[in-house]
Design a protein around this motif. Structure first.
Motif, mmCIF file in Angstrom:
data_model
loop_
_atom_site.group_PDB
_atom_site.id
_atom_site.type_symbol
_atom_site.label_atom_id
_atom_site.label_comp_id
_atom_site.label_asym_id
_atom_site.label_seq_id
_atom_site.Cartn_x
_atom_site.Cartn_y
_atom_site.Cartn_z
ATOM 1 N N ALA A 97 -0.071 -11.404 -5.076
ATOM 2 C CA ALA A 97 0.677 -10.223 -4.639
ATOM 3 C C ALA A 97 0.224 -9.050 -5.494
ATOM 4 O O ALA A 97 0.193 -9.147 -6.722
ATOM 5 N N ARG A 98 -0.134 -7.958 -4.859
ATOM 6 C CA ARG A 98 -0.659 -6.828 -5.618
ATOM 7 C C ARG A 98 -0.392 -5.525 -4.871
ATOM 8 O O ARG A 98 0.018 -5.525 -3.707
ATOM 9 N N ALA A 99 -0.649 -4.408 -5.553
ATOM 10 C CA ALA A 99 -0.444 -3.090 -4.970
ATOM 11 C C ALA A 99 -1.787 -2.427 -4.687
ATOM 12 O O ALA A 99 -2.809 -2.762 -5.289
ATOM 13 N N ARG A 100 -1.759 -1.482 -3.775
ATOM 14 C CA ARG A 100 -2.931 -0.669 -3.479
ATOM 15 C C ARG A 100 -2.508 0.792 -3.505
ATOM 16 O O ARG A 100 -1.669 1.220 -2.704
ATOM 17 N N HIS A 101 -3.064 1.535 -4.461
ATOM 18 C CA HIS A 101 -2.670 2.928 -4.663
ATOM 19 C C HIS A 101 -3.749 3.886 -4.171
ATOM 20 O O HIS A 101 -4.888 3.483 -3.890
ATOM 21 N N SER A 102 -3.400 5.147 -4.117
ATOM 22 C CA SER A 102 -4.373 6.183 -3.771
ATOM 23 C C SER A 102 -5.553 6.113 -4.733
ATOM 24 O O SER A 102 -5.381 5.986 -5.946
ATOM 25 N N GLY A 103 -6.759 6.168 -4.196
ATOM 26 C CA GLY A 103 -7.957 6.087 -5.019
ATOM 27 C C GLY A 103 -8.496 4.685 -5.188
ATOM 28 O O GLY A 103 -9.574 4.494 -5.773
ATOM 29 N N ASP A 104 -7.766 3.687 -4.698
ATOM 30 C CA ASP A 104 -8.234 2.307 -4.790
ATOM 31 C C ASP A 104 -9.507 2.149 -3.965
ATOM 32 O O ASP A 104 -9.538 2.517 -2.783
ATOM 33 N N ASP A 163 0.842 -1.197 0.000
ATOM 34 C CA ASP A 163 0.000 0.000 0.000
ATOM 35 C C ASP A 163 0.878 1.248 0.000
ATOM 36 O O ASP A 163 1.544 1.559 0.987
ATOM 37 N N ASP A 164 0.887 1.969 -1.124
ATOM 38 C CA ASP A 164 1.645 3.224 -1.204
ATOM 39 C C ASP A 164 0.702 4.416 -1.370
ATOM 40 O O ASP A 164 1.049 5.433 -1.975
#
Length: 539
Positions: free
Chosen positions: A329-336, A195-196
Motif C-alpha cells: 500500500a503506497r501513495a502517489r503524489h504530484s511529481g511522482d 493518488d492525491d
C-alpha cells in the motif's frame, strides 16, 4: 420559530433585491466588479448623524462592553451597516488589520460558490491500468484517485442543526471496497495506491503551528480526505485506582503505533490525559491519568500523511473482504515519476463515488467551521477555474477574485482558506464588503443560510440563547488563541436588516469570556438598532 425563519428569509431576499436594483443594476456576474452606486459602502470614517437615538444607545453599550476590565486591553474592530441603504451605523477601527480566525471561511466559501456553483460535485474513483482476468486476478495496481472530496466519511447529509454520523468512520471507503469485490476482484498482483496528485504536495499552509498539526482542526491537506484525515482514540479509565487505562482506535489500523502509559487515578480527581506525537512520526504517546468512573475521552488526532493512510486503510478493508494483495500500500503524489507512465495508459474505472452538491458542503463548512474542508474548497476553486495546482497560486487566484468582487484594495491578506494561519489579515470593512457582495449574487441565500444561527445551530447553537438575538443573527464565528470574531447578517427587533463584522485581537481572555463580549455587542445591535428613518420629501 419555523414561520419566523421563513419571514426573515423573505425579508432578507427583499433586501437583497433592493441592493441589486440600487447597487448593481442587475449585474450579478460572479467575478465582475460591482459598479459604484449610492449603495456602495462608505468609508469607515463616515458616520450616521448623531441625532439618531438608536445609534447613540448602541454606541454606549459597545463602549461599556469594550471598556470593561479584560476587554479593554484587547484591540477591537466593529463595522455595522444598513443592508438596504449601505449606511454605516457604527464603525470602530473598521479599516485596520485583524487576524480573522475562521471568519476567513466567509471569503473561501463565497469564492467556491461564485467559481464552482452550488451544484458542483466531486468524483472519487478507484481504477486500474491493468487487466482483470476471468478468475478475478487484477494484473496491476488498484488506484484510489482523490479529487478533493472532503466527505469520504460517515457524515450525514443534509445538515440539520448538528453534525450527525451514520455507521463506521470508514463507511465511504468501505462502500468503495464493497464495489470492488462486487466487480469480481479477488486478487491484486500489484499494490493499493492512493493518488492525491491533483494538488501539489503541501500538507500544511503557511502560518499553521506545530500544535495545530496534532489535532483534527489541523489535519493535513490532501486531495484525498478519508474521515477528515483523522482517527479517534477512545481512552477509558480502569475499574480501580492504579489500573492502566485502556483504549481503542477508530478506524482500526496499525498505521500509527499507540504507546499508552495512562493510569487510573482516584475517583473525583482531575482528568489529566496528554497526547504527544512528534512531527513526521507515526508513534503516538498517551500519558497522564483518568479518574475511576470518568467518561471515556475521545481524542481525535490528525493524520499527517493522508494518502498513505488511505492506501493502507483501503488495503485492510479489501483484505477483510477476502481480497489477496501481493504489492504494498503506497501513495502517489504530484511529481511522482509513475504518473507520466500512468497518463499514457488506458484506465479502467472499477468503482466511484460522487459527492453531495457544493451547497450542502458549504453548510457543513460554515456551520461547523471545518478547516480541512475550507482548504480543499480554496484549491478546488482555483484548480477548476484556472488549472493551478499549488497553494501559492490558489491564494493569488483568490486575491484576484476578492478585488473583482469589490473588496477594498489591500484589505485582505489570506495565506490559507480556513483562517487557521496566524499570517492572515483582514479589515472589518473587507468582511462587510464581501458579505454585501455575496448577498447580491444568485447564490446569496444559500450562502447566508449556511451560516450558524444564534441560539440554534452550528458554532452558535449554545450562544445568545434566550436573548433577542436568537434566530435573528446568521454569522460566522472565529476563534484562535487571542482572537475572536463574529461576522454576518442580522435582522433587528425593530426590523432593520444589517451586515456586520466584529473582530477582537490581542485578547488574553478565555475563549468563552471573549465570546461573551462579542455576544453582548451582537445582542445590543439587535435590541437597539432600527431601520433608517424615512427621508423628508423636498418641497
Amino acid at each position: 420559530m419555523g414561520s419566523s425563519r421563513k419571514l426573515h428569509a423573505r425579508l432578507f431576499r427583499c433586501g437583497v433585491f433592493c441592493m441589486v436594483v440600487f447597487a448593481c443594476g442587475g449585474n450579478t456576474a460572479a467575478q465582475s466588479r460591482p459598479s459604484k452606486s449610492p449603495n456602495s459602502l462608505r468609508p469607515a470614517t463616515q458616520r450616521i448623524p448623531a441625532e439618531r437615538a438608536d445609534v447613540a444607545r448602541f454606541s454606549q453599550r459597545v463602549d461599556t462592553a469594550l471598556s470593561a476590565s479584560g476587554p479593554d486591553k484587547g484591540f477591537w474592530g466593529v463595522l455595522i451597516t444598513d443592508a438596504l441603504t449601505g449606511e454605516i451605523l457604527y464603525a470602530r477601527n473598521a479599516g485596520n488589520y485583524f487576524t480573522p480566525a475562521s471568519d476567513a471561511k466567509l471569503f473561501t466559501t463565497a469564492l467556491a460558490l461564485a467559481t464552482l456553483g452550488p451544484e458542483y460535485r466531486v468524483r472519487t474513483t478507484i481504477s486500474t491500468t491493468g487487466t482483470l482476468d476471468a478468475n478475478g486476478v487484477l494484473n496491476g495496481d488498484l488506484v484510489l484517485t482523490g479529487r478533493g472530496d472532503a466527505n469520504l466519511s460517515n457524515r450525514k447529509f443534509p445538515y440539520e442543526k448538528k453534525i450527525e454520523r451514520d455507521g463506521s468512520s470508514e463507511k465511504a471507503l468501505a462502500a468503495l471496497a464493497d464495489a470492488i469485490v462486487a466487480g469480481g476482484v479477488k486478487e491484486i498482483e500489484g499494490g493499493v495506491v492512493a493518488d492525491d496528485s491533483l494538488f501539489q504536495l503541501e500538507r500544511f499552509p503557511s502560518g499553521w503551528t506545530v500544535d495545530d498539526m496534532l489535532w483534527s482542526y489541523g489535519a493535513a491537506v490532501s486531495a484525498i480526505a478519508v474521515n477528515d484525515n483523522t482517527f479517534t482514540v477512545d481512552l477509558r479509565a480502569g475499574e480501580h485506582e492504579g489500573d492502566a487505562a485502556t483504549f481503542t482506535v477508530e478506524p482500526a489500523s496499525d498505521f500509527y503505533t499507540i504507546e499508552n502509559s495512562v493510569r487510573t487515578s482516584a475517583r473525583g480527581s482531575e482528568e489529566k490525559p496528554a497526547v504527544v506525537r512528534e512531527p513526521g512520526s507515526r508513534l503516538v504517546r498517551l500519558s497522564g491519568s483518568l479518574p475511576v468512573g470518568a467518561q471515556p475521552r475521545h481524542l481525535t488526532i490528525a493524520i499527517e500523511e493522508p494518502a498513505e493512510y488511505a492506501a493502507a486503510l483501503l488495503a485492510r478493508l479489501l483484505e477483510a473482504r477476502g481480497v489477496q494483495i501481493h504489492g504494498a500500500a503506497r501513495a502517489r503524489h504530484s511529481g511522482d515519476p509513475a504518473l507520466s507512465g500512468a497518463n499514457g495508459s488506458t484506465e479502467t474505472i472499477l468503482a466511484g463515488r460522487t459527492s453531495e452538491p457544493l451547497a450542502e458542503e458549504i453548510r457543513h463548512v460554515n456551520k461547523n467551521s471545518l478547516n480541512l474542508h475550507a482548504e480543499l474548497l480554496l484549491l478546488l476553486a482555483a484548480h477548476e477555474k484556472s488549472g493551478v495546482t499549488t497553494r501559492e497560486d490558489a491564494v493569488k487566484f483568490a486575491a484576484d477574485f476578492y478585488k473583482a468582487a469589490g473588496i477594498a484594495d489591500a484589505d485582505v491578506i489570506l495565506t490559507d482558506g480556513s483562517g487557521l494561519s496566524r499570517r492572515d489579515l483582514v479589515t472589518p470593512r473587507a468582511i462587510v464588503q464581501l458579505l454585501n457582495y455575496a448577498a447580491m449574487q444568485p447564490w446569496g441565500e444559500i450562502y447566508r443560510s449556511s451560516l450558524p444561527v444564534a441560539g440554534e445551530d452550528g458554532t452558535l447553537s449554545d450562544r445568545m440563547k434566550n436573548t433577542a438575538a436568537a434566530g435573528r443573527i446568521f454569522a460566522k464565528t472565529g476563534t484562535v488563541e487571542h482572537v475572536v470574531a463574529l461576522s454576518g447578517y442580522a435582522t433587528t427587533t425593530r426590523g432593520a436588516h444589517l451586515i456586520f463584522s466584529i473582530l477582537g485581537n490581542n485578547n488574553s481572555l478565555h475563549a468563552q469570556t471573549a465570546d461573551t463580549v462579542l455576544d453582548a455587542i451582537a445582542v445590543a445591535m439587535i435590541e437597539e438598532l432600527g431601520p433608517a428613518p424615512a427621508k423628508k420629501r423636498k418641497k
